[in-house]
Design an enzyme around this catalytic site. Structure first.
Site, PDB file in Angstrom:
ATOM      1  N   LYS A   1      20.540   6.021   2.744  1.00 43.86           N
ATOM      2  CA  LYS A   1      20.827   6.305   4.132  1.00 43.86           C
ATOM      3  C   LYS A   1      21.343   5.150   4.849  1.00 43.86           C
ATOM      4  CE  LYS A   1      17.059   9.822   4.174  1.00 43.86           C
ATOM      5  NZ  LYS A   1      16.621   9.743   2.838  1.00 43.86           N
TER       6      LYS A   1
ATOM      7  N   ILE B   1      13.913  -3.728  -0.418  1.00 41.37           N
ATOM      8  CA  ILE B   1      14.143  -2.285  -0.937  1.00 41.37           C
ATOM      9  C   ILE B   1      15.039  -1.859   0.292  1.00 41.37           C
ATOM     10  CG2 ILE B   1      13.000  -0.002  -1.415  1.00 41.37           C
ATOM     11  CD1 ILE B   1      12.493  -2.354  -3.520  1.00 41.37           C
ATOM     12  N   SER B   2      16.111  -1.216   0.072  1.00 38.55           N
ATOM     13  CA  SER B   2      17.024  -0.524   0.841  1.00 38.55           C
ATOM     14  C   SER B   2      16.943   1.002   0.778  1.00 38.55           C
ATOM     15  CB  SER B   2      18.288  -1.089   1.058  1.00 38.55           C
ATOM     16  OG  SER B   2      19.119  -0.657   2.189  1.00 38.55           O
TER      17      SER B   2
ATOM     18  N   ASN C   1      15.882   9.396  -2.525  1.00 46.93           N
ATOM     19  CA  ASN C   1      14.615   9.937  -2.216  1.00 46.93           C
ATOM     20  C   ASN C   1      13.784   9.949  -3.591  1.00 46.93           C
ATOM     21  OD1 ASN C   1      14.957  11.425   0.588  1.00 46.93           O
ATOM     22  ND2 ASN C   1      16.701  12.004  -0.772  1.00 46.93           N
TER      23      ASN C   1
ATOM     24  N   GLY D   1       0.741  -1.145   0.109  1.00 49.47           N
ATOM     25  CA  GLY D   1       0.104  -0.092  -0.083  1.00 49.47           C
ATOM     26  C   GLY D   1       0.977   1.106  -0.113  1.00 49.47           C
TER      27      GLY D   1
ATOM     28  N   LEU E   1      10.573  11.210  -5.725  1.00 49.78           N
ATOM     29  CA  LEU E   1       9.732  12.152  -6.044  1.00 49.78           C
ATOM     30  C   LEU E   1       8.138  11.983  -5.635  1.00 49.78           C
ATOM     31  CD1 LEU E   1      11.293  14.016  -9.161  1.00 49.78           C
ATOM     32  CD2 LEU E   1      11.311  14.818  -6.749  1.00 49.78           C
TER      33      LEU E   1
END
Length: 620
Positions: free
Chosen positions: A423, A419-420, A460, A298, A462
């Site tokens: 950071k 998913i890493s 990041n 989700g 968008l």
């Protein structure tokens, strides 16, 4: 009733919608009939010299043949499908070719059977062509008169080519655009040239100066052919004026009619992103007709992963999340896509509310649905929130990921992709540290099962939930101020579709617990991003919308270190995907650290102490 309401009501009638082509064909045939009739009467001096009007059988058959021939040519050249409001060069050419073919055929038959004098054929066809074209141009003029719009605002069109011509027509034939076009800007057209009555005022570089001279409040970019770099430069020039700017796009609809859509510039358009080169057949090789599971389905990344996965027609898509609202909305989206036949009806969509903290529940799901591929996107990701509640980050990100990995191994999943984040590189915050620990867990797994595992790091995205883009948009909407942590802060950005597509591609390369790093392009200064977004909204930064520095938040870095990581990797077959070869870590040692952190998260209520334990745990 005013003119534009009359036209709208006319367009809505069933007669117009269902029989428009038939009506236009009859009008065109009637014009041909009148043209031949007029020339026939003209040739006989309108029977003013006491001649007797007499129609022979040959004349009747000949006229019937003429009308039938024109109907056939209408179908071949599709002149009955032309939108009269947009009659232009191509439409004139099609009408002209239809008349020319009819003329040649009629001259051939006239020569063979002596139906009419050749000069009558030529005159009749020329008159028919002029009247056919004239009635369309008359309609355009009448429509322009009927669509009464208060055009007090001035607009400029960027691009004086075919796109600019179409944009000009769209503005003056669509009351959605209440603008007076003062002219065009184009680098390839000389100043002073005229396009459809509007002058070329200068080059695109002069957009700011010319817009100010003509009191322009709206810019339209209508360039059909330009490189990605040229388009980005044009967008930058236009948005730097802080004038509202829209981009015209084309789409080919039924009957080969180009439809125009005019859209706002998106911030993604202004970032210098590398082009994505996907090897579709490689991704398809491990997704087609397979059962695929996505945790955190989700969320921003998870939901886009699901949207990309269904394009490869898996047998089943198992979507797991603890957030019932977002999962339900995603399920409804897919059901709607199925109803519209935009998605294969054969794909079975399964939505499950499951917490990754509950290993037994995960195992039940894995055993029941037997997924071939698992994408693990479930995680707490907000840096400041995890600083205040490190216990939640540990239990969800670390313990939850370990549960997912072990469930995949126990249930014979063939491929696991995690998913890493950037950071996780030399982490200074709780969120990044938990992600680094999950990478250590994955790389330490010892199993004789044929499971391929990998982690994918990127920066990041968008527009993801809670990212800086929607925050800035909301602040601008409220009139500011727009807040940035520090004017020197830089971040890597990628669009959600780009990130998920590269994750799918990296999934193909997964083999033995590698860590893949995505090339995010050049880092972007957050303050520059804020300035561009303010200009996109039509405001002047620092003048109409203030930008304020509020200081770095707890756990935040000034710069992320993704580029440094790429230097330590080697390229895959995809230029945007780099790979760290797997490093063997002691599984028992890593598991002891996880158990220690789990126990500490439940027993220790001091965020500082918990963070210290976490930072020590990720040290090699």
């Amino acid at each position: 009733m005013n003119g534009d309401m009359f036209m709208e009501n006319l367009y809505r009638t069933k007669l117009y919608q269902n029989y428009r082509g038939v009506i236009i064909s009859l009008i065109d045939v009637f014009i041909v009939f009148c043209s031949y009739g007029f020339v026939f009467f003209l040739d006989n001096n309108f029977f003013l010299e006491s001649r007797i009007l007499h129609f022979t059988r040959a004349i009747i058959y000949g006229m019937g043949f003429v009308l039938l021939l024109h109907l056939i040519m209408q179908l071949i050249f599709r002149t009955h499908k032309i939108l009269w409001a947009y009659t232009g060069t191509s439409e004139v050419f099609r009408c002209g070719m239809s008349s020319l073919v009819c003329m040649v055929v009629m001259l051939f038959f006239t020569n063979m059977f002596g139906l009419f004098h050749p000069s009558l054929i030529v005159l009749s066809e020329i008159l028919a062509f002029i009247l056919t074209l004239g009635i369309r141009l008359l309609y355009r003029s009448i429509l322009k008169t009927f669509v009464q719009t208060d055009r007090k605002q001035n607009a400029l069109i960027i691009g004086a080519g075919s796109g600019g011509y179409m944009m000009l027509n769209e503005i003056y034939h669509n009351k959605k655009y209440p603008y007076n076009v003062v002219g065009f800007l184009d680098d390839n057209k000389s100043k002073g040239m005229i396009l459809s009555g509007k002058p070329v005022l200068g080059t695109i570089e002069e957009v700011g100066k010319i817009a100010k001279e003509h009191d322009v409040t709206q810019l339209f970019i209508a360039i059909t052919s330009a490189s990605a770099e040229q388009k980005r430069k044009i967008l930058e020039l236009c948005t730097s004026t802080s004038i509202n700017t829209k981009v015209m796009n084309f789409s080919l609809q039924n009957d080969n009619v180009q439809q125009i859509s005019v859209e706002d510039i998106q911030i993604e358009d202004l970032l210098n992103r590398p082009s994505i080169d996907l090897k579709i057949e490689e991704i398809a090789s491990y997704l087609i007709n397979k059962t695929v599971c996505v945790t955190g389905a989700g969320g921003s990344i998870g939901s886009e992963l699901c949207r990309q996965i269904v394009r490869f027609k898996p047998k089943e898509l198992v979507m797991i999340d603890i957030n019932e609202n977002s999962l339900y909305m995603l399920e409804q989206e897919f059901m709607r896509e199925k109803r519209l036949n935009h998605m294969s009806q054969d794909i079975k969509i399964i939505s499950l509310i499951v917490s990754i903290r509950e290993k037994d529940e995960l195992v039940k799901v894995m055993k029941k649905y037997k997924p071939d591929v698992v994408y693990h996107a479930a995680a707490h990701k907000h840096v400041p929130l995890m600083e205040t509640r490190p216990s939640e980050a540990i239990l969800n990100n670390i313990v939850g990921t370990k549960n997912v990995i072990e469930a995949c191994i126990d249930c014979d999943v063939s491929r696991f992709i995690m998913i890493s984040t950037d950071k996780a590189v030399n982490p200074t915050n709780v969120m990044g540290a938990t992600k680094r620990m999950t990478e250590l867990i994955m790389q330490s797994r010892k199993t004789d099962k044929a499971i391929k595992m990998a982690a994918v790091r990127f920066g990041n995205v968008l527009g993801s939930n809670g990212s800086v883009i929607p925050i800035f948009k909301e602040q601008i909407k409220k009139g500011g101020p727009v807040t940035v942590t520090d004017k020197n802060v830089q971040r890597y950005f990628m669009t959600i579709p780009e990130a998920t597509q590269l994750v799918l591609q990296a999934g193909y390369y997964a083999n033995h617990r590698e860590i893949f790093v995505l090339d995010m392009g050049e880092p972007v200064k957050i303050i520059n991003l804020a300035e561009k977004m303010i200009r996109l909204a039509g405001y002047v930064p620092y003048d109409e919308i203030e930008i304020q520095e509020i200081g770095l938040r707890p756990g935040e870095k000034m710069f992320e270190e993704l580029a440094l990581e790429i230097e330590k990797c080697h390229k895959t077959d995809n230029n945007l995907i780099f790979v760290h070869e797997s490093i063997d870590y002691d599984q028992e040692k890593i598991d002891e650290k996880v158990n220690m952190l789990r126990k500490a998260a439940k027993e220790i209520d001091d965020p500082t102490k918990l963070k210290s334990l976490l930072m020590d745990a990720i040290k090699d």
